[in-house]
Design an enzyme around this catalytic site. Structure first.
Site: not given
Length: 120
Positions: A41, A44
């Site tokens: 991600c 993230c």
């Protein structure tokens, strides 16, 4: 203190055992933040160093990281639909979930207002 990797088992032991408790009852001794993330991600990866900085700057809170790919049961319990999702856990109130990558100043504001103001 650096961020702490959190497994489902460790969550049940240190944060909340959802298999035995019906009502939220936080087991921790300090307010906490749980970052639900995945290695693939992009957002993230942007939030991760910010959370590391915040963990080092705020010794009065614990910042956990949950890999949603590995800890699928825990992700399901919190109905994680998008990542990053960040769970803020004050000592004496209900936890609050926030989806999305938040900038550092917003995270600092939430830490001060929601986590540290009630802890003192």
């Amino acid at each position: 203190m650096p961020t702490v990797k959190l497994t489902t088992q460790k969550f049940k032991e240190e944060v909340f055992d959802y298999t035995t408790e019906r009502e939220w009852k936080f087991k921790g001794s300090k307010p906490a933040i749980i970052d639900f993330y995945a290695d693939w991600c992009g957002p993230c990866k942007m939030v991760a160093p910010i959370l590391e900085e915040l963990a080092n700057e705020n010794p009065d809170i614990v910042i956990y990281k949950v890999d949603t790919e590995v800890e699928q049961e825990l992700s399901a319990v919190f109905q994680i639909r998008s990542i990053p999702s960040i769970l803020f856990i004050p000592m004496d109130k209900q936890p609050m979930m926030q989806a999305g990558a938040l900038p550092k100043h917003i995270l600092e504001e939430v830490i001060q207002k929601e986590l540290l103001s009630s802890a003192s």
